[in-house]
Design an enzyme around this catalytic site. Structure first.
Site, PDB file in Angstrom:
ATOM      1  N   ARG A  21      16.297 -44.384 -34.819  1.00  0.00           N
ATOM      2  CA  ARG A  21      16.253 -43.723 -33.520  1.00  0.00           C
ATOM      3  C   ARG A  21      15.093 -44.241 -32.677  1.00  0.00           C
ATOM      4  O   ARG A  21      13.965 -44.342 -33.165  1.00  0.00           O
ATOM      5  CB  ARG A  21      16.116 -42.220 -33.710  1.00  0.00           C
ATOM      6  CG  ARG A  21      17.351 -41.635 -34.342  1.00  0.00           C
ATOM      7  CD  ARG A  21      17.218 -40.178 -34.649  1.00  0.00           C
ATOM      8  NE  ARG A  21      18.541 -39.672 -35.068  1.00  0.00           N
ATOM      9  CZ  ARG A  21      18.894 -38.412 -35.051  1.00  0.00           C
ATOM     10  NH1 ARG A  21      18.050 -37.495 -34.646  1.00  0.00           N
ATOM     11  NH2 ARG A  21      20.102 -38.049 -35.425  1.00  0.00           N
ATOM     12  N   SER A 188      28.002 -28.010 -29.642  1.00  0.00           N
ATOM     13  CA  SER A 188      27.303 -28.825 -28.651  1.00  0.00           C
ATOM     14  C   SER A 188      27.738 -30.274 -28.612  1.00  0.00           C
ATOM     15  O   SER A 188      27.477 -30.959 -27.636  1.00  0.00           O
ATOM     16  CB  SER A 188      25.803 -28.761 -28.894  1.00  0.00           C
ATOM     17  OG  SER A 188      25.483 -29.479 -30.067  1.00  0.00           O
ATOM     18  N   THR A 244      18.506 -19.631 -27.603  1.00  0.00           N
ATOM     19  CA  THR A 244      17.284 -20.408 -27.410  1.00  0.00           C
ATOM     20  C   THR A 244      16.738 -20.169 -26.017  1.00  0.00           C
ATOM     21  O   THR A 244      17.485 -19.860 -25.089  1.00  0.00           O
ATOM     22  CB  THR A 244      17.534 -21.912 -27.606  1.00  0.00           C
ATOM     23  OG1 THR A 244      16.283 -22.610 -27.497  1.00  0.00           O
ATOM     24  CG2 THR A 244      18.474 -22.469 -26.554  1.00  0.00           C
ATOM     25  N   LYS A 247      16.787 -24.393 -23.816  1.00  0.00           N
ATOM     26  CA  LYS A 247      17.845 -25.188 -23.174  1.00  0.00           C
ATOM     27  C   LYS A 247      18.072 -24.656 -21.754  1.00  0.00           C
ATOM     28  O   LYS A 247      17.261 -24.922 -20.882  1.00  0.00           O
ATOM     29  CB  LYS A 247      19.062 -25.234 -24.087  1.00  0.00           C
ATOM     30  CG  LYS A 247      18.728 -26.113 -25.323  1.00  0.00           C
ATOM     31  CD  LYS A 247      19.735 -26.145 -26.435  1.00  0.00           C
ATOM     32  CE  LYS A 247      19.187 -27.039 -27.571  1.00  0.00           C
ATOM     33  NZ  LYS A 247      19.959 -26.975 -28.811  1.00  0.00           N
ATOM     34  N   THR A 276       3.395 -17.414 -38.905  1.00  0.00           N
ATOM     35  CA  THR A 276       3.208 -18.469 -37.904  1.00  0.00           C
ATOM     36  C   THR A 276       2.695 -17.847 -36.608  1.00  0.00           C
ATOM     37  O   THR A 276       2.971 -16.676 -36.319  1.00  0.00           O
ATOM     38  CB  THR A 276       4.551 -19.226 -37.693  1.00  0.00           C
ATOM     39  OG1 THR A 276       4.303 -20.394 -36.917  1.00  0.00           O
ATOM     40  CG2 THR A 276       5.592 -18.378 -36.991  1.00  0.00           C
TER      41      THR A 276
END
Ligand SMILES: *Cc1c(COP(=O)(O)O)cnc(C)c1O
Length: 411
Positions: A21, A188, A244, A247, A276
């Site tokens: 990539r 998607s 999300t 996006k 976290t």
């Protein structure tokens, strides 16, 4: 021992398979999207982005940027802790209320990303249900697969969008066994949509819980932008909705929405939530501004659909082999990894158009494609330019033109 060798070998293997990539180094410019600047070793180049998941351009919306900047000036850069230890700041609490309201659920919980919300959400929910059988769509996103794997529960994969197969598996498990169906609304890569109502019918008939990923639909579908389940009037039948903020909402973060009991249990048991640091206040405030804006305004959604329809008509009219999708995603099929990369390179170098090639393992081998995502900011002139450039690239590379598009699912 030469440890470096393991890593160079791993990279060489990808290169040999033409799967290595290369990232484009992009500098987006507020007010100019989808125009941007690309940094190259030879200097900067202008570029038009045709593959962004900032589907509505909300990442450059003035109210969203102002919420982010104003909150950072007032509250500083970071959250300063995990949610449990001083990191539950007021903007993230407001955001969770906003998201619960968006989906008509009692509560919601925000995570670092959509990926984390699926991976930790699905695994935690399934682990809290004794003897849970997870029924997972065959084309689910990697983050859901990771959640299913981490749950350590028995799983059964149903063929993509195949409700007969799903019912077989449900019947085999029986009504009494606890079951969790995990699936997406908009897939998607192929841009197709799940039969949400029929899956809910089956879940009710066989006593299963439902978990839907609406990542590629929130902000984009439904009267208030809550997704396809809202549009189809099925939102109240889904137990857990995942989305999300990265996006269509143009920011960063992910979430699940559901009943007080589910959300409180995940809040209390999910390692990927507990251990976290919370999202920064500025990001939460920006996301809230974006959700609020798209709840009240349908203009972006209408313009988005109009420009998507124009793009599809222009490309199909030129004989370019797009998949005929019911969504905003326009897959242009190349079906070969090297040609797919070559087409993307030529679009970028010669035409200043950026469409990242989508190769295995993101899509099955032999279904390599350019995934085109028009936004409200891709005007008619840009669509014309894209069509002409693609025709030039297709002719140059000897790629086939087609009268009609074929479905990937049928292959
Ligand atoms: C992108 C994506 C995610 C992850 O969302 P992020 O917020 O980008 O981490 C989850 N599910 C699907 C289907 C996606 O395409």
């Amino acid at each position: 021992m030469n440890y470096q060798r393991f890593f160079t070998d791993a990279i060489d293997a990808l290169k040999a398979e033409r799967r290595y990539r290369v990232f484009a180094d992009i500098e987006r410019v507020v007010g100019r999207f989808p125009h941007a600047i690309r940094h190259t070793p030879e200097g900067t180049r202008p570029v038009v982005i045709w593959c962004s998941n900032d589907y509505l351009g909300m990442g450059q919306n003035p109210a969203v940027i102002e919420a982010m900047a104003e909150t950072a000036r007032r509250m500083g850069a970071g959250a300063g802790g995990t949610r449990n230890i001083s990191g539950t700041h007021h903007p993230i609490v407001r955001l969770e209320q906003e998201l619960a309201d968006l989906h008509g659920k009692e509560a919601s919980l925000v995570f670092t990303s959509g990926y984390v919300s699926n991976a930790t959400g699905i695994s935690t929910i399934a682990r809290l249900i004794p003897d849970c059988l997870i029924l997972s769509d065959g084309l689910n996103h990697n983050s859901m697969i990771e959640g299913v794997r981490a749950a350590g529960r028995e799983k059964a994969i149903f063929r993509h969008n195949d409700v007969e197969h799903l019912e077989d598996l449900l019947r085999r498990a029986g009504r009494e066994r606890p079951k969790l169906i995990v699936f997406e609304s908009v897939y998607s890569m192929d841009g197709d949509i799940a039969p949400i109502g029929r899956i809910c019918d089956l879940a009710e008939r066989w006593g299963a819980m439902t978990y839907i990923d609406e990542v590629h639909a929130v902000g984009l579908y439904g009267p208030r932008g809550a997704g396809v389940a809202e549009r189809d009037g099925e939102m109240g039948r889904i137990d857990v909705i995942e989305g999300t903020l990265g996006k269509a909402f143009g920011c960063l973060g992910g979430y699940i929405a559901g009943s007080d009991a589910v959300i409180d249990a995940v809040r209390s048991h999910a390692a990927g939530f507990i251990f976290t640091t919370a999202l920064p206040p500025a990001v939460a405030a920006a996301a809230e501004a974006s959700v609020r804006h798209l709840k009240a305004s349908a203009a972006e959604r209408a313009r988005h659909q109009a420009q998507v329809a124009r793009t599809k008509a222009a490309l199909a009219g030129a004989g370019l082999p797009i998949l005929d999708t019911p969504t905003h995603i326009v897959p242009l099929m190349v079906r070969d990894p090297e040609l797919c990369k070559a087409a993307s390179d030529r679009l970028l170098e010669r035409h200043g158009l950026y469409i990242q090639p989508i190769n295995y393992p993101t899509v099955p081998r032999g279904t390599e494609r350019l995934r085109i995502t028009p936004t409200p900011f891709h005007d008619d002139a840009l669509i014309e330019g894209l069509t002409a450039a693609l025709v030039e690239v297709w002719s140059h590379l000897g790629l086939p033109f087609e009268a009609t598009a074929h479905s990937v699912a049928a292959e």
